[in-house]
Design an enzyme around this catalytic site. Structure first.
Site, PDB file in Angstrom:
ATOM      1  N   ASP A 181      -7.283  -2.160  14.388  1.00 49.73           N
ATOM      2  CA  ASP A 181      -8.656  -2.538  14.031  1.00 49.73           C
ATOM      3  C   ASP A 181      -8.689  -3.826  13.198  1.00 49.73           C
ATOM      4  O   ASP A 181      -9.702  -4.172  12.611  1.00 49.73           O
ATOM      5  CB  ASP A 181      -9.368  -1.386  13.299  1.00 49.73           C
ATOM      6  N   HIS A 199      -6.881  -4.512  10.482  1.00 53.57           N
ATOM      7  CA  HIS A 199      -6.697  -4.393   9.032  1.00 53.57           C
ATOM      8  C   HIS A 199      -5.373  -4.999   8.557  1.00 53.57           C
ATOM      9  O   HIS A 199      -4.402  -5.070   9.307  1.00 53.57           O
ATOM     10  CB  HIS A 199      -6.828  -2.940   8.555  1.00 53.57           C
ATOM     11  N   GLU A 205      -9.462  -1.610   5.633  1.00 53.19           N
ATOM     12  CA  GLU A 205     -10.118  -1.264   6.884  1.00 53.19           C
ATOM     13  C   GLU A 205     -11.381  -2.109   7.091  1.00 53.19           C
ATOM     14  O   GLU A 205     -11.863  -2.741   6.147  1.00 53.19           O
ATOM     15  CB  GLU A 205     -10.483   0.230   6.854  1.00 53.19           C
ATOM     16  N   ASP A 259       0.816  -1.220   0.000  1.00 53.79           N
ATOM     17  CA  ASP A 259       0.000   0.000   0.000  1.00 53.79           C
ATOM     18  C   ASP A 259       0.849   1.268   0.000  1.00 53.79           C
ATOM     19  O   ASP A 259       2.077   1.219   0.187  1.00 53.79           O
ATOM     20  CB  ASP A 259      -0.948   0.004   1.215  1.00 53.79           C
TER      21      ASP A 259
END
Ligand code: GLP
Length: 268
Positions: free
Chosen positions: A138, A140, A145, A67
């Protein structure tokens, strides 16, 4: 899935480094999927050490990063191109022509085409042999996400407030953390032949517990690794602290080490 729990971050990084080295020795033209964040830094340092001291050769390796922030160019100090160069690439003999990192400066109108091309490049390289992953608080992977489709491909993804806040530590005070990213999709990651996921520290304990022992859900995109046929999760004690089956994972990892020589490779 093999869960390898180490006492410390350094020990965890060494264990992961050994796996990468084994795969690289088996296949010198390995296609590696790479992650950023503070967690894999120890692994990169271990690979750099192996390159310097043991002659581990990266000259045939191809890499694809997961990413990049949208809006940050290759030389932005908080961008992932810069991160990879500083923490890994410039220290090993990787061919710069074999490095692929999403371009955060791609024109908005070109993004869909660009993302499709990134997927094509992965395919043209023969697919990813070994994908390295970290995990967000979280749950990810990459920047996928909560709510990301488990079949998603490389695309633009909006970051959650939690991720923006977590990543603010890398930015200068007052400098805005980008809120969009280009990230490989969950589906892209799942096509890798093998996955290694790394997590360290108490702040990751809940996410790790949900990813490994919870249900498979798009709300914790890392949980999708439960559906992959070849995964090793490397944790330190703190990241593993909430796992209910910790004793079994330790027992299984020790048994696995005994079998390794006999089998000449890793059991899944
Ligand atoms: C970012 C990256 C992820 C990484 C995560 C955790 O969100 N896109 O790939 O896993 O940060 O980073 P850290 O290892 O610094 O906790």
């Amino acid at each position: 899935m093999l869960v390898v729990i180490s006492r410390t971050y350094e020990e965890m990084s060494r264990a992961a480094g050994q796996l990468v080295r084994d795969r690289l020795l088996q296949k010198p033209n390995l296609v590696l999927g790479l992650a950023t964040g503070s967690t894999p830094i120890g692994l990169y340092q271990e690979l750099i050490r192996m390159h310097r001291e043991e002659g581990l050769d990266f000259s045939w390796v191809t890499t694809f990063n997961l990413d990049e922030y949208l809006g940050l160019g290759p030389d932005h100090p908080q961008g992932y191109s810069f991160f990879m160069r500083e923490n890994f690439f410039k220290h090993v003999n990787i061919d710069p022509g074999n490095i692929h990192i999403p371009n955060g400066l791609v024109e908005p109108a070109q993004i869909d085409e660009y993302c499709a091309r990134y997927e094509d490049e992965i395919k043209n390289a023969g697919g990813i042999d070994l994908q390295i992953l970290g995990i967000g608080r979280d749950g990810h992977i990459g920047f996928n996400e909560p709510g990301s489709s488990l079949g998603s491909r490389t695309r633009v993804k909006t970051l959650t407030a939690e991720t923006i806040q977590d990543n603010a530590r890398f930015f200068e005070r007052g400098e805005e953390v980008p809120c969009y990213s280009i990230t490989m999709g969950v589906g892209t990651v799942m096509e890798a032949e093998e996955i290694v996921l790394l997590a360290s520290g108490q702040s990751k304990a809940e996410a790790i517990c949900a990813a490994i022992e919870g249900g498979v859900t798009a709300q914790v995109t890392a949980s999708v690794i439960q559906l992959h046929r070849r995964v090793t999760v490397f944790l330190d004690d703190e990241a593993a602290s909430l796992l209910k089956r910790k004793d079994y994972y330790n027992f299984a990892a020790a048994a696995e080490r005994k079998f390794e020589d006999l089998r000449g490779g890793r059991r899944q």
